[in-house]
Write a protein that holds these residues in place. Structure first.
Motif, PDB file in Angstrom:
ATOM      1  N   MET A  77       0.863  -1.166   0.000  1.00 30.55           N
ATOM      2  CA  MET A  77       0.000   0.000   0.000  1.00 30.55           C
ATOM      3  C   MET A  77       0.905   1.223   0.000  1.00 30.55           C
ATOM      4  SD  MET A  77      -3.415   0.251   2.126  1.00 30.55           S
ATOM      5  CE  MET A  77      -2.646   0.172   3.728  1.00 30.55           C
ATOM      6  N   GLY A  78       0.898   1.920  -1.101  1.00 34.42           N
ATOM      7  CA  GLY A  78       1.811   3.057  -1.258  1.00 34.42           C
ATOM      8  C   GLY A  78       1.345   4.300  -0.527  1.00 34.42           C
ATOM      9  N   GLU A  79       0.050   4.418  -0.317  1.00 35.99           N
ATOM     10  CA  GLU A  79      -0.503   5.616   0.340  1.00 35.99           C
ATOM     11  C   GLU A  79      -0.344   5.481   1.846  1.00 35.99           C
ATOM     12  OE1 GLU A  79      -1.396   8.316  -1.126  1.00 35.99           O
ATOM     13  OE2 GLU A  79      -1.461   7.569  -3.192  1.00 35.99           O
ATOM     14  N   ARG A  80       0.656   6.169   2.388  1.00 33.37           N
ATOM     15  CA  ARG A  80       1.035   5.988   3.800  1.00 33.37           C
ATOM     16  C   ARG A  80      -0.081   6.333   4.779  1.00 33.37           C
ATOM     17  NH1 ARG A  80       7.015   6.584   4.382  1.00 33.37           N
ATOM     18  NH2 ARG A  80       6.534   6.565   6.567  1.00 33.37           N
ATOM     19  N   GLU A  81      -0.895   7.322   4.418  1.00 31.84           N
ATOM     20  CA  GLU A  81      -1.934   7.721   5.383  1.00 31.84           C
ATOM     21  C   GLU A  81      -3.002   6.648   5.569  1.00 31.84           C
ATOM     22  OE1 GLU A  81      -3.088  10.049   1.593  1.00 31.84           O
ATOM     23  OE2 GLU A  81      -1.298   9.189   2.495  1.00 31.84           O
ATOM     24  N   TYR A  82      -2.948   5.610   4.729  1.00 26.96           N
ATOM     25  CA  TYR A  82      -3.900   4.494   4.879  1.00 26.96           C
ATOM     26  C   TYR A  82      -3.294   3.323   5.646  1.00 26.96           C
ATOM     27  CZ  TYR A  82      -7.158   6.792   1.699  1.00 26.96           C
ATOM     28  OH  TYR A  82      -8.051   7.669   1.134  1.00 26.96           O
ATOM     29  N   TRP A  83      -2.031   3.425   6.009  1.00 22.82           N
ATOM     30  CA  TRP A  83      -1.408   2.341   6.779  1.00 22.82           C
ATOM     31  C   TRP A  83      -2.073   2.253   8.161  1.00 22.82           C
ATOM     32  CZ3 TRP A  83       4.648   3.228   6.084  1.00 22.82           C
ATOM     33  CH2 TRP A  83       4.970   3.035   4.747  1.00 22.82           C
ATOM     34  N   GLY A  84      -2.207   1.033   8.631  1.00 22.22           N
ATOM     35  CA  GLY A  84      -2.705   0.838   9.996  1.00 22.22           C
ATOM     36  C   GLY A  84      -4.192   1.094  10.159  1.00 22.22           C
ATOM     37  N   LYS A  85      -4.916   1.144   9.053  1.00 27.20           N
ATOM     38  CA  LYS A  85      -6.357   1.414   9.155  1.00 27.20           C
ATOM     39  C   LYS A  85      -7.197   0.274   8.588  1.00 27.20           C
ATOM     40  CE  LYS A  85      -5.652   6.364   9.072  1.00 27.20           C
ATOM     41  NZ  LYS A  85      -5.606   7.562   8.249  1.00 27.20           N
ATOM     42  N   GLY A  86      -6.568  -0.860   8.360  1.00 27.65           N
ATOM     43  CA  GLY A  86      -7.334  -2.038   7.959  1.00 27.65           C
ATOM     44  C   GLY A  86      -7.486  -2.236   6.457  1.00 27.65           C
ATOM     45  N   TYR A  87      -7.029  -1.285   5.663  1.00 26.79           N
ATOM     46  CA  TYR A  87      -7.234  -1.402   4.202  1.00 26.79           C
ATOM     47  C   TYR A  87      -6.426  -2.557   3.604  1.00 26.79           C
ATOM     48  CZ  TYR A  87      -9.740   3.049   4.158  1.00 26.79           C
ATOM     49  OH  TYR A  87     -10.666   4.044   4.366  1.00 26.79           O
ATOM     50  N   GLY A  88      -5.176  -2.678   4.060  1.00 25.73           N
ATOM     51  CA  GLY A  88      -4.323  -3.737   3.506  1.00 25.73           C
ATOM     52  C   GLY A  88      -4.816  -5.123   3.913  1.00 25.73           C
ATOM     53  N   THR A  89      -5.229  -5.240   5.169  1.00 26.28           N
ATOM     54  CA  THR A  89      -5.748  -6.533   5.645  1.00 26.28           C
ATOM     55  C   THR A  89      -7.009  -6.897   4.869  1.00 26.28           C
ATOM     56  OG1 THR A  89      -4.807  -6.083   7.820  1.00 26.28           O
ATOM     57  CG2 THR A  89      -6.524  -7.770   7.714  1.00 26.28           C
ATOM     58  N   ASP A  90      -7.829  -5.901   4.609  1.00 20.33           N
ATOM     59  CA  ASP A  90      -9.062  -6.135   3.842  1.00 20.33           C
ATOM     60  C   ASP A  90      -8.707  -6.638   2.430  1.00 20.33           C
ATOM     61  OD1 ASP A  90     -11.918  -5.955   3.595  1.00 20.33           O
ATOM     62  OD2 ASP A  90     -11.664  -4.139   2.399  1.00 20.33           O
ATOM     63  N   ALA A  91      -7.726  -5.982   1.798  1.00 17.15           N
ATOM     64  CA  ALA A  91      -7.312  -6.400   0.445  1.00 17.15           C
ATOM     65  C   ALA A  91      -6.771  -7.828   0.462  1.00 17.15           C
ATOM     66  CB  ALA A  91      -6.259  -5.438  -0.098  1.00 17.15           C
TER      67      ALA A  91
END
Ligand SMILES: CC(C)(COP(=O)(O)OP(=O)(O)OC[C@H]1O[C@@H](n2cnc3c(N)ncnc32)[C@H](O)[C@@H]1OP(=O)(O)O)[C@@H](O)C(=O)NCCC(=O)NCCS
Length: 187
Positions: A101-115
């Motif tokens: 996930m290149g967009e750092r402000e989305y780190w740690g908010k569950g987006y990567g785990t969801d993907a």
């Protein structure tokens, strides 16, 4: 029958658009922390042209042994990063997964785990794979925790194989079997 195979709660997985997405890929590739979390290679930024060529190669020529997606926020379709299965060995039903996930402000908010949950469902219910593997660097506890939340298990490690800033770190190998994934239900 799942009619929303590419949809998670927060993200959807789409094809990459080499024209529109290359600029984002090149910008993510300027982030040296991101590069060091992703790769053992020497950190090196990519031009927009190089990113565009890489996307075309990734999307078109690496099939059928690789399948890649761009993850986009469901809320506004913003491209957040990429995720893909590679090195698929169809005869063994096994593949590696990589996520960035290149967009750092989305780190740690569950987006990567969801993907990751979406691509595991795709791997086990659409591709009918038997297992999915990955590697993660010892200095990336956020990624490791995210994979544990998806029920990956640690299967081994290359001890002290990485050299970063004067310290040595392990590469950790994790894997999940289809039967383990199924235990926790139809995700
Ligand atoms: C790794 C990545 C896919 C994880 O996705 P994510 O959406 O950020 O992960 P989540 O927010 O769902 O979960 C992160 C977990 O790590 C935990 N965490 C974060 N920093 C941590 C740290 N320093 N130590 C331990 N746990 C940590 C969070 O608390 C969270 O766990 P919780 O839900 O139990 O509280 C994403 O952050 C990413 O792509 N990062 C940049 C590139 C990268 O690291 N790629 C992976 C290469 S192997």
């Amino acid at each position: 029958m799942n009619d929303k195979l590419f949809e998670g709660e927060l993200v959807r997985l789409t094809a990459a658009n080499s024209e529109k997405d290359a600029e984002h890929f090149a910008r993510w590739g300027q982030d040296s922390e991101f590069l060091r979390l992703m790769d053992t290679e020497i950190a090196l930024p990519q031009s927009v042209k190089e990113a565009k060529d890489a996307i075309v190669k990734w999307m078109e020529t690496e099939r059928p042994d690789g399948i890649g997606f761009v993850m986009r926020a469901r809320a506004d379709d913003k491209p957040l990063g990429f995720i893909g299965l590679n090195g698929i060995r169809w005869n063994h039903g096994d593949a590696f997964v990589g996520i960035g996930m290149g967009e750092r402000e989305y780190w740690g908010k569950g987006y990567g785990t969801d993907a990751m949950r979406v691509i595991l469902r795709y791997a086990f219910t659409e591709l009918n794979l038997h297992r999915v593997s990955l590697s993660v660097f010892e200095y990336n506890p956020r990624a490791r925790r995210s994979y544990e939340k998806c029920d990956f298990r640690v299967e081994g490690r290359d001890r002290q194989v990485l050299h970063r800033d004067g310290k040595r770190y392990d590469v950790i190998f994790m894997g999940i079997l289809g039967e383990e994934w199924r235990v926790t239900g139809d995700k």
